[in-house]
Design a protein around this motif. Sequence first.
Motif, PDB file in Angstrom:
ATOM      1  N   ILE A  91      -4.666  23.576  -5.838  1.00 25.94           N
ATOM      2  CA  ILE A  91      -4.090  24.833  -5.364  1.00 25.94           C
ATOM      3  C   ILE A  91      -4.895  25.462  -4.235  1.00 25.94           C
ATOM      4  N   ASP A  92      -5.909  24.789  -3.731  1.00 30.11           N
ATOM      5  CA  ASP A  92      -6.727  25.358  -2.662  1.00 30.11           C
ATOM      6  C   ASP A  92      -5.896  25.568  -1.395  1.00 30.11           C
ATOM      7  N   GLY A  93      -6.042  26.734  -0.765  1.00 30.97           N
ATOM      8  CA  GLY A  93      -5.499  26.954   0.574  1.00 30.97           C
ATOM      9  C   GLY A  93      -3.998  27.027   0.679  1.00 30.97           C
ATOM     10  N   ASN A  94      -3.283  27.289  -0.412  1.00 30.99           N
ATOM     11  CA  ASN A  94      -1.823  27.294  -0.352  1.00 30.99           C
ATOM     12  C   ASN A  94      -1.279  28.414   0.532  1.00 30.99           C
ATOM     13  N   VAL A  95      -1.821  29.609   0.400  1.00 31.01           N
ATOM     14  CA  VAL A  95      -1.357  30.730   1.224  1.00 31.01           C
ATOM     15  C   VAL A  95      -1.653  30.465   2.693  1.00 31.01           C
ATOM     16  N   SER A  96      -2.865  30.028   2.990  1.00 26.72           N
ATOM     17  CA  SER A  96      -3.257  29.760   4.369  1.00 26.72           C
ATOM     18  C   SER A  96      -2.378  28.684   4.998  1.00 26.72           C
ATOM     19  N   MET A  97      -2.033  27.668   4.219  1.00 25.97           N
ATOM     20  CA  MET A  97      -1.179  26.599   4.727  1.00 25.97           C
ATOM     21  C   MET A  97       0.206  27.132   5.062  1.00 25.97           C
ATOM     22  N   ALA A  98       0.783  27.933   4.172  1.00 23.20           N
ATOM     23  CA  ALA A  98       2.124  28.466   4.405  1.00 23.20           C
ATOM     24  C   ALA A  98       2.155  29.356   5.646  1.00 23.20           C
ATOM     25  N   LEU A  99       1.180  30.241   5.762  1.00 19.03           N
ATOM     26  CA  LEU A  99       1.159  31.129   6.919  1.00 19.03           C
ATOM     27  C   LEU A  99       0.748  30.378   8.189  1.00 19.03           C
ATOM     28  N   GLY A 100      -0.072  29.351   8.022  1.00 20.28           N
ATOM     29  CA  GLY A 100      -0.423  28.521   9.170  1.00 20.28           C
ATOM     30  C   GLY A 100       0.787  27.796   9.743  1.00 20.28           C
ATOM     31  N   LEU A 101       1.691  27.374   8.878  1.00 19.47           N
ATOM     32  CA  LEU A 101       2.929  26.737   9.351  1.00 19.47           C
ATOM     33  C   LEU A 101       3.742  27.704  10.203  1.00 19.47           C
ATOM     34  N   ALA A 102       3.787  28.968   9.776  1.00 18.16           N
ATOM     35  CA  ALA A 102       4.517  29.970  10.551  1.00 18.16           C
ATOM     36  C   ALA A 102       3.880  30.145  11.925  1.00 18.16           C
ATOM     37  N   ALA A 103       2.551  30.198  11.956  1.00 14.27           N
ATOM     38  CA  ALA A 103       1.853  30.379  13.227  1.00 14.27           C
ATOM     39  C   ALA A 103       2.054  29.178  14.147  1.00 14.27           C
ATOM     40  N   ALA A 104       1.978  27.981  13.581  1.00 15.84           N
ATOM     41  CA  ALA A 104       2.082  26.768  14.402  1.00 15.84           C
ATOM     42  C   ALA A 104       3.495  26.518  14.904  1.00 15.84           C
ATOM     43  N   SER A 105       4.492  26.871  14.093  1.00 17.13           N
ATOM     44  CA  SER A 105       5.885  26.572  14.460  1.00 17.13           C
ATOM     45  C   SER A 105       6.544  27.685  15.257  1.00 17.13           C
ATOM     46  N   PHE A 136       6.673  25.259   2.972  1.00 13.52           N
ATOM     47  CA  PHE A 136       5.492  24.743   2.290  1.00 13.52           C
ATOM     48  C   PHE A 136       5.734  24.762   0.788  1.00 13.52           C
ATOM     49  N   VAL A 137       5.521  23.617   0.146  1.00 11.29           N
ATOM     50  CA  VAL A 137       5.724  23.500  -1.299  1.00 11.29           C
ATOM     51  C   VAL A 137       4.364  23.368  -1.962  1.00 11.29           C
ATOM     52  N   GLY A 138       4.025  24.334  -2.801  1.00 13.46           N
ATOM     53  CA  GLY A 138       2.740  24.329  -3.485  1.00 13.46           C
ATOM     54  C   GLY A 138       2.646  23.239  -4.531  1.00 13.46           C
ATOM     55  N   ASP A 149      17.986  19.216   7.407  1.00 16.38           N
ATOM     56  CA  ASP A 149      17.146  19.779   8.451  1.00 16.38           C
ATOM     57  C   ASP A 149      16.052  20.684   7.897  1.00 16.38           C
ATOM     58  N   ILE A 150      15.850  20.669   6.600  1.00 14.83           N
ATOM     59  CA  ILE A 150      14.709  21.367   6.017  1.00 14.83           C
ATOM     60  C   ILE A 150      13.458  20.526   6.255  1.00 14.83           C
ATOM     61  N   ARG A 151      12.395  21.177   6.677  1.00 12.14           N
ATOM     62  CA  ARG A 151      11.136  20.465   6.906  1.00 12.14           C
ATOM     63  C   ARG A 151      10.155  20.860   5.811  1.00 12.14           C
ATOM     64  N   LEU A 152       9.843  19.913   4.958  1.00 11.63           N
ATOM     65  CA  LEU A 152       8.974  20.167   3.803  1.00 11.63           C
ATOM     66  C   LEU A 152       7.543  19.748   4.102  1.00 11.63           C
ATOM     67  N   PHE A 153       6.597  20.595   3.686  1.00 10.89           N
ATOM     68  CA  PHE A 153       5.183  20.323   3.887  1.00 10.89           C
ATOM     69  C   PHE A 153       4.431  20.531   2.576  1.00 10.89           C
ATOM     70  N   GLY A 154       3.353  19.788   2.421  1.00 19.00           N
ATOM     71  CA  GLY A 154       2.508  19.945   1.249  1.00 19.00           C
ATOM     72  C   GLY A 154       1.053  19.808   1.644  1.00 19.00           C
ATOM     73  N   ASN A 155       0.166  20.255   0.788  1.00 16.02           N
ATOM     74  CA  ASN A 155      -1.262  20.180   1.074  1.00 16.02           C
ATOM     75  C   ASN A 155      -2.009  20.240  -0.246  1.00 16.02           C
ATOM     76  N   ARG A 156      -2.594  19.135  -0.630  1.00  8.56           N
ATOM     77  CA  ARG A 156      -3.313  19.127  -1.903  1.00  8.56           C
ATOM     78  C   ARG A 156      -4.786  19.349  -1.661  1.00  8.56           C
ATOM     79  N   GLY A 157      -5.296  20.498  -2.070  1.00  8.12           N
ATOM     80  CA  GLY A 157      -6.705  20.814  -1.893  1.00  8.12           C
ATOM     81  C   GLY A 157      -7.560  20.169  -2.962  1.00  8.12           C
ATOM     82  N   THR A 158      -8.834  20.489  -2.939  1.00  9.45           N
ATOM     83  CA  THR A 158      -9.773  19.898  -3.887  1.00  9.45           C
ATOM     84  C   THR A 158      -9.335  20.139  -5.325  1.00  9.45           C
ATOM     85  N   SER A 159      -8.870  21.341  -5.597  1.00 10.41           N
ATOM     86  CA  SER A 159      -8.404  21.685  -6.935  1.00 10.41           C
ATOM     87  C   SER A 159      -6.886  21.731  -7.018  1.00 10.41           C
TER      88      SER A 159
END
Length: 256
Positions: free
Chosen positions: A102-116, A70-72, A90-100
């Motif tokens: 930086i919203d939800g960056n930690v949750s997104m990174a740890l969510g990727l671990a849970a999902a994968s 996950f790239v902030g 073979d690197i899988r890059l993910f991003g997530n732009r919140g309202t501001s």
Amino acid sequence: TDRPVLAGDLAATLAALADYLPRSASGELCKQLRERARRAGPILADEQQPIEFAVLAELEKRLPPASPVFVGNSLVVRDADFCFSGDQRDIRLFGNRGTSGIDGNVSMALGLAAASGQRAVGLLGDLALFHDSNGLLMSGHVAATLVVFANGGGQIFRTLPQRELRDLERLWVCDTGLKIADYCRLHGLHHARAETAGEFCAAFEASLGQPNVSLIEIRVDPADSTAQRDALSTALAKQKMRTLRSVARRSLRTDR
């Protein structure tokens, strides 16, 4: 100034340039610019480059195959775009732009671990970490390495027009003064601190053996980083102009 300026409607100017450059020449230009970008790091000596660049370059070499990364936002995603070579496909890059942003960056990174079901890697700034610190409540249930660039707040604004504003520090940078180590103790995270690329490499290898979340704090001097970025930007602009002139001269010779 020695920089040429083109004045005119953007779409019309770009269309005229596209018509002027032969297809082969424009292809050669893109090829040369890509190659220059790949070799952009050595433009400045290692000690003159931002620590963020050195860490990201070393990280790419050491990521396990197919790692979800996950790239902030803000500076982090721009630095990763600049520093990652793309050789390790073979690197899988993910991003997530919140309202501001930086919203939800930690949750997104740890969510990727849970999902994968794999150890994920999260790259983010200290302000993004504190903004979503409640995401760390998940840290005991997943495996991840968080690489946090501790530069004292929203340092991207030192690269934008806001840098000239009187209230830059108070309204834009927003250094919280909080200690990352305290947050790690609160959530029972493995914590390491790195001030050099070598220290980061050792900390990252150690983090891969941790059962849950490990956080690596990269200490960044914001004044040094800003000065180094300015120097690199100037060097890249000069290099790009030399490339453009070289291709243009070859194009003119071809037309004749």
